[in-house]
Design an enzyme around this catalytic site. Sequence first.
Site: not given
Length: 322
Positions: A235, A259, A264, A283, A286
Amino acid sequence: MSARPTVILHTDKPAGALAVLAETHPDLPVHPCESYAGLPELIERVAAEVVYSIRFDGTPRYPRQALVESPTVKWVSIGGSGTDHLGRWDPTRVTVTNSAGVAAGMLAEYALGAMLSFSLDLRGFERRQQARQWGGGRVEPIEGKTVLIIGLGKTGEAVAKRAKAMGMHTLGIRARPKPTPCLDEVHGVDALLPLIGHADFVICCVPLLPTTRGLLGKAAFAAMKPSAVLIDISRGGVVEEAALLAALDAKQIKGAALDVFATEPLPAEHPLWGYDNVAITPHCAAVYDGWDIKSVRMFADNLARYRRGEPLENVVSPERGY
C-alpha cells in the site's frame, strides 16, 4: 445476525455480483449501489445489515463512516485484501472481513515478472530496440539469488512459492514468525535491517498500518545492496517515497517496480515518472479478468456461513489490519 439479512452490493460493476447472489442466495433482498455518495442514504433507507464493498473510486471520498458507524450494518465484506481505507472500527459493533487471497497468485506473478524484468534487463533492451541498436545487452539468472519478502500473508506466501520454484533463496519477515512453506528463513520485524542487506530483491507485501507506515525508509535503503531491486505491491505509505528518491539518486539500489503510491493517481509532475530504472503501474497488479467474480463468490460462501450462524472466514482485526 439474521437468517435473511438485507444486503447491499457496493461496486461500480454490480451486474456480475448480482448474478452470483441470485444464484447462491436467491431469497435475499439485495440492493446494488454504484457510487460513494449514494451509499449512506441507501444503507439508511433499506436498513442494510450486510454490505459487500469495493474501493472503486479511491480512498479520499470512500464512505467509511456510513459503513462502520451505521446502526444497522453488522458486517462489512471488503472486496479486496486491504482495509486501511476503513480507518478504525469497533469490532463489537461491526465485523469486517476481506477477500485475502483473491489476488495472491496474480500479485505473486507480478512480483516474479518484475524480478525477471530487471534480471533480464528488459527495459534496457526496449530502449535499444527503439534506438535500433544491436548489442550491448546482458542478462542474469534469478536462480540462486536471495529474495526478502516483507509480509507473509497469502500474497507473501504465494510469492515465496514461485520464488522457490525458480531456485531462489527465500527470506521472510512477519509480525509473528513461524515456519512457513517455501521460506528458508522467517524472522520478526526487528530483523528487517540486518536481513535486507542480503537481498537481491526486496518484495513488500504488508498492509498499511501505523506499525508499517514508513517501514522502508532511509535506514532500510542505506542497508540495501546497490544491486538490489525493490518491488512494492503493498500500500502507498509503507515505502517512504522521499527516501526512495534519495536512494535512487545516490544509486543505493538498482531500481524499483512500484504498483502503489502515497498519492494515487500518481501526479504527472511526480519525479518518480522520470527514472529509467523505475517501473510504474497504476495500482493494478491485483486486477485480472474475473477477480471481481471470484471475490463475490468468496463473499457468497461467507454469507452462507453468516446465515447459518457460523464463524466467518477472513475476519480482520482493526488493531492488526488483517
